[in-house]
Design an enzyme around this catalytic site. Structure first.
Site, PDB file in Angstrom:
ATOM      1  N   ARG A 106      33.000  32.600  30.512  1.00 41.94           N
ATOM      2  CA  ARG A 106      33.194  34.057  30.427  1.00 41.94           C
ATOM      3  C   ARG A 106      33.272  34.379  28.944  1.00 41.94           C
ATOM      4  O   ARG A 106      34.190  33.933  28.248  1.00 41.94           O
ATOM      5  CB  ARG A 106      34.486  34.466  31.141  1.00 41.94           C
ATOM      6  N   HIS A 133      27.279  40.117  35.330  1.00 39.64           N
ATOM      7  CA  HIS A 133      28.362  39.460  36.072  1.00 39.64           C
ATOM      8  C   HIS A 133      27.752  38.960  37.394  1.00 39.64           C
ATOM      9  O   HIS A 133      28.070  39.473  38.470  1.00 39.64           O
ATOM     10  CB  HIS A 133      29.512  40.445  36.309  1.00 39.64           C
ATOM     11  N   GLN A 136      29.885  37.967  40.506  1.00 37.78           N
ATOM     12  CA  GLN A 136      30.415  39.109  41.257  1.00 37.78           C
ATOM     13  C   GLN A 136      29.336  39.696  42.161  1.00 37.78           C
ATOM     14  O   GLN A 136      29.580  39.976  43.340  1.00 37.78           O
ATOM     15  CB  GLN A 136      30.919  40.161  40.261  1.00 37.78           C
ATOM     16  N   ASP A 227      33.560  50.606  39.200  1.00 38.71           N
ATOM     17  CA  ASP A 227      34.243  49.650  38.316  1.00 38.71           C
ATOM     18  C   ASP A 227      34.928  50.470  37.221  1.00 38.71           C
ATOM     19  O   ASP A 227      34.686  51.680  37.089  1.00 38.71           O
ATOM     20  CB  ASP A 227      33.193  48.673  37.727  1.00 38.71           C
ATOM     21  N   CYS A 268      34.955  45.578  41.877  1.00 42.13           N
ATOM     22  CA  CYS A 268      35.087  44.169  41.462  1.00 42.13           C
ATOM     23  C   CYS A 268      36.511  43.826  41.070  1.00 42.13           C
ATOM     24  O   CYS A 268      36.860  42.643  41.052  1.00 42.13           O
ATOM     25  CB  CYS A 268      34.141  43.890  40.298  1.00 42.13           C
ATOM     26  N   ARG A 296      34.087  35.771  46.219  1.00 43.50           N
ATOM     27  CA  ARG A 296      33.780  35.209  44.896  1.00 43.50           C
ATOM     28  C   ARG A 296      33.789  33.685  44.974  1.00 43.50           C
ATOM     29  O   ARG A 296      32.913  33.014  44.445  1.00 43.50           O
ATOM     30  CB  ARG A 296      34.822  35.668  43.861  1.00 43.50           C
TER      31      ARG A 296
HETATM   32  N1  NVA Z   1      33.196  45.673  33.747  1.00 45.36           N
HETATM   33  C1  NVA Z   1      34.453  44.944  33.776  1.00 45.36           C
HETATM   34  C2  NVA Z   1      34.433  43.893  34.838  1.00 45.36           C
HETATM   35  C3  NVA Z   1      35.711  43.141  35.009  1.00 45.36           C
HETATM   36  C4  NVA Z   1      35.649  42.065  36.067  1.00 45.36           C
HETATM   37  C5  NVA Z   1      34.703  44.353  32.410  1.00 45.36           C
HETATM   38  O1  NVA Z   1      33.809  43.753  31.829  1.00 45.36           O
HETATM   39  O2  NVA Z   1      35.826  44.474  31.916  1.00 45.36           O
END
Ligand code: NVA
Length: 310
Positions: A106, A133, A136, A227, A268, A296
């Site tokens: 990540r 992502h 997800q 989101d 998410c 997930r």
């Molecule tokens: N768009 C959000 C997703 C978090 C799982 C972020 O990048 O913070």
């Protein structure tokens, strides 16, 4: 399974084919239904997990999921310095390849994922970057498969900030032929490059891809997704009030669900309740957020079994 044999990494949704995504969904559901069948799939294998950003679901679902496959997960936070600063991304990738059988990462920048994949001799999985992502999105399509009789007929809309999550959903939907509507406030849509990718993929599968800034043009939908309005790393306290005001008409709430005729709401997480989604809707019967959170793990396990299963 044959369509999955040539999968080397899991980096971005548009690097996957329709048959690979559908096979991963099928495998995820099989692992979910018969976990014992797979409990030695990663026996003797170790997975190094790099986290440059905070994580709850991704960290726990990978760690527990790898354990369920008989493998060993190793968490690497910031104790070794920021990726690419204390040592080059390429050296990070080469060193980890000496010990680990796969790398989950990540990261802030997609270029770090690309660098890891280029220099590692083991598979690399993107656990979120600025652009994608895919873990997800795969989990979300597993969830949609469980909730609708025919995934290919589902109409999915994403409302809010165009970000890593919406990019992955858009590209995966377009690749597998699911109709997708993206509704973002003016100036918060996807990049031209991302939009073109989505349009091209949708053209190939004959699915309908709509992008609009007009929330009243959301149309009829089966599921609505949202989101956070500000993603990790983009926080700017001085802009918060402007963002809240600009995005307010794009809040996903009961009225929007009724207007679109949608029966399922997705997120998410983490959710910013009363911002992008109301508490009432998030906690309602229409919400499948925890089903997706569980998926997930099954989705990621399908990717791991495919990339390095015994
Ligand atoms: N768009 C959000 C997703 C978090 C799982 C972020 O990048 O913070």
């Amino acid at each position: 399974m044959s369509s999955l044999h040539n999968l080397q990494h899991f980096l971005a949704d548009d690097q996957l084919t329709k048959s690979q995504i559908l096979a991963l969904i099928t495998l995820a559901l099989d692992i979910k239904q018969q976990p014992k069948k797979y409990n030695q799939a990663l026996a003797g294998k170790s997975v190094a997990m790099i986290f440059e950003k905070p994580s709850l679901r991704t960290h726990v679902s990978f760690d527990v999921g790898i354990n369920k496959l008989g493998g060993h997960a190793l968490y690497l936070g910031q104790q070794n310095g920021k990726l690419g600063e204390r040592e080059r991304v390429s050296d990070y990738a080469k060193n980890l390849s000496c010990y680990a059988d796969a790398i989950v990462a990540r990261v802030f920048e997609n270029s770090s994922i690309a660098g890891l994949a280029q220099h590692a001799s083991v598979p690399v999985l993107n656990a979120l970057c600025d652009l994608y992502h895919p873990c997800q999105a795969l989990a979300d399509f597993v969830t949609l498969t469980e909730n609708f009789p025919d995934l290919s007929q589902v109409k999915l809309a994403y409302v809010g900030d165009a970000n890593n999550v919406s990019n992955s959903l858009m590209l995966m939907a377009a690749t597998i032929g699911v109709d997708f509507t993206l509704v973002c406030p003016l100036g918060h849509g996807p990049t031209e490059e991302m939009l073109t990718k989505g349009q091209e993929l949708a053209k190939n599968t004959g699915s309908v891809f709509t992008f609009t800034t007009d929330i009243t043009a959301i149309g009829q939908q089966d599921a609505i997704y949202t989101d956070t309005w500000v993603s990790m790393g983009d926080e700017n306290p001085s802009k918060k009030a402007t963002i809240l005001a600009k995005f307010a008409p794009y809040q996903v709430n009961h009225q929007l669900m009724v207007k679109a005729g949608a029966c399922i709401v997705m997120h998410c997480q983490p959710a910013h309740l009363e911002e992008e989604i109301t508490t009432q809707l998030f906690d309602s019967e229409m919400s499948v957020v925890f089903q997706s959170a569980e998926n997930r793990m099954w989705a990621q396990n399908a990717v791991l079994v495919t990339l390095l299963g015994n």
